[in-house]
Write an enzyme that holds these catalytic residues in place. Structure first.
Site, PDB file in Angstrom:
ATOM      1  N   GLY A  22       0.817  -1.208   0.000  1.00 41.34           N
ATOM      2  CA  GLY A  22       0.000   0.000   0.000  1.00 41.34           C
ATOM      3  C   GLY A  22       0.845   1.251   0.000  1.00 41.34           C
ATOM      4  CB  ALA A  23       4.357   1.694  -0.932  1.00 44.81           C
ATOM      5  NE  ARG A  25      -4.708   5.855  -2.370  1.00 42.90           N
ATOM      6  CZ  ARG A  25      -5.803   6.050  -1.648  1.00 42.90           C
ATOM      7  NH1 ARG A  25      -5.961   7.188  -0.987  1.00 42.90           N
ATOM      8  NH2 ARG A  25      -6.750   5.133  -1.583  1.00 42.90           N
ATOM      9  CB  VAL A  73      -1.940  -7.801  -0.707  1.00 43.35           C
ATOM     10  CG1 VAL A  73      -0.797  -6.831  -0.897  1.00 43.35           C
ATOM     11  CG2 VAL A  73      -3.255  -7.087  -0.407  1.00 43.35           C
ATOM     12  CB  SER A 151      -7.326   0.887  12.741  1.00 42.77           C
ATOM     13  OG  SER A 151      -8.231   1.958  12.948  1.00 42.77           O
ATOM     14  CE1 TYR A 163      -9.526  -0.057   7.780  1.00 43.59           C
ATOM     15  CE2 TYR A 163     -10.158   0.906   9.894  1.00 43.59           C
ATOM     16  CZ  TYR A 163      -9.246   0.780   8.851  1.00 43.59           C
ATOM     17  OH  TYR A 163      -8.073   1.496   8.869  1.00 43.59           O
ATOM     18  CB  ALA A 164     -14.151  -2.976  13.715  1.00 43.33           C
ATOM     19  CB  ALA A 166     -10.043  -6.371   8.720  1.00 42.67           C
ATOM     20  CE  LYS A 167      -6.639  -1.500   9.383  1.00 41.12           C
ATOM     21  NZ  LYS A 167      -5.342  -1.680   8.690  1.00 41.12           N
TER      22      LYS A 167
END
Length: 262
Positions: A22-23, A25, A73, A151, A163-164, A166-167
């Site tokens: 994810g490089a 940006r 990925v 996160s 998202y939660a 996954a993190k």
């Protein structure tokens, strides 16, 4: 008489190959710039070839070393090929930063299966595939650093069930890696940012229908240090975990959020 641990301390080259996913940006770009500034040769992995080319240009303009490698990925073959290319061009990757991520926010009752699968795929499957492919180089070298981007959303956040999850999963993944790989001189840690100014958080403001400046002010007011994060704040934390001097720190989750979390 030699110290008991002297015989098992690996000799690590002063310049290492570091992979940052994810490089193209945001946080990934800031992390890549920081690692390059500290002397690492950085492999910039992303689907966005234009973005990684820009990151590579910034690193080279500052006197650093970097190469861009396209990768999905979530795809096993793509990951295998990308890591092999990094090893061929820069040498064995001994630092891995699993930063690639996406958002597909929605309340649970409206969240499509595709939104769930996409987020879990990039964050969790992606980190798994990248780590599994890279760890053999670290084991062979007797030294390695794995840093996963979690996160504060891992603690729960409305509209981010995917998202939660996954993190939070990345935190469990990190602690397990620390236990499995520590005997090989490999550490695994996670950095969990709070609200940080990136294109991704600008997108959050758009979805909420509020000006980004208003969202920043609101988030800053709720933070102990009364400001939001900058990508450089996160990059500095990642660089700490990536350093040779951090070899006795493993299995940790560092919340970079301007106040107590967790």
């Amino acid at each position: 008489m030699a110290r008991a641990d002297a015989a098992v301390t690996p000799v690590v080259a002063p310049v290492r190959a570091a992979i940052v996913t994810g490089a193209a940006r945001g946080l990934g770009r800031a992390i890549a710039l920081e690692l390059a500034a500290r002397g690492e040769q950085v492999a910039l992995l992303d689907l966005d070839e234009v973005g990684t080319a820009e990151t590579e240009h910034l690193i080279r303009a500052a006197g650093g070393s970097a190469v861009s490698v396209r990768v999905d990925v979530t795809d096993e073959g793509s990951v295998r090929g990308a890591v092999a290319e990094v090893a061929e061009r820069l040498g064995p990757p001994l630092i891995l930063v699993n930063n690639a991520g996406i958002l597909r926010d929605d309340l649970l009752f409206k969240m499509p299966v595709e939104g769930w699968d996409a987020v879990i795929g990039v964050h969790l499957r992606g980190a798994f595939l990248m780590t599994r492919e890279s760890q053999s180089f670290m084991v062979q070298a007797g030294w390695g650093r794995i840093i996963n981007l979690s996160s504060t959303s891992a603690l729960g956040h409305p509209g981010q069930a995917n998202y939660a999850a996954a993190k939070a999963g990345l935190q469990g993944f990190t602690k397990t890696l620390a236990l499995e790989l520590g005997r090989f001189g490999i550490t695994a840690n996670a950095v969990a940012p709070g609200f940080t100014v990136t294109d991704m958080t600008r997108g959050v403001a758009d979805r909420l229908g509020v000006p980004f400046e208003e969202l920043v002010e609101r988030e800053a007011a709720a933070t102990a240090v009364r400001r939001v994060g900058a990508p450089e704040d996160i990059a500095n934390a990642v660089a700490f975990f990536a350093a040779p001097e951090s070899g006795f720190v493993s299995g940790q989750v560092l919340y970079v959020a301007g106040g107590p979390q967790g």
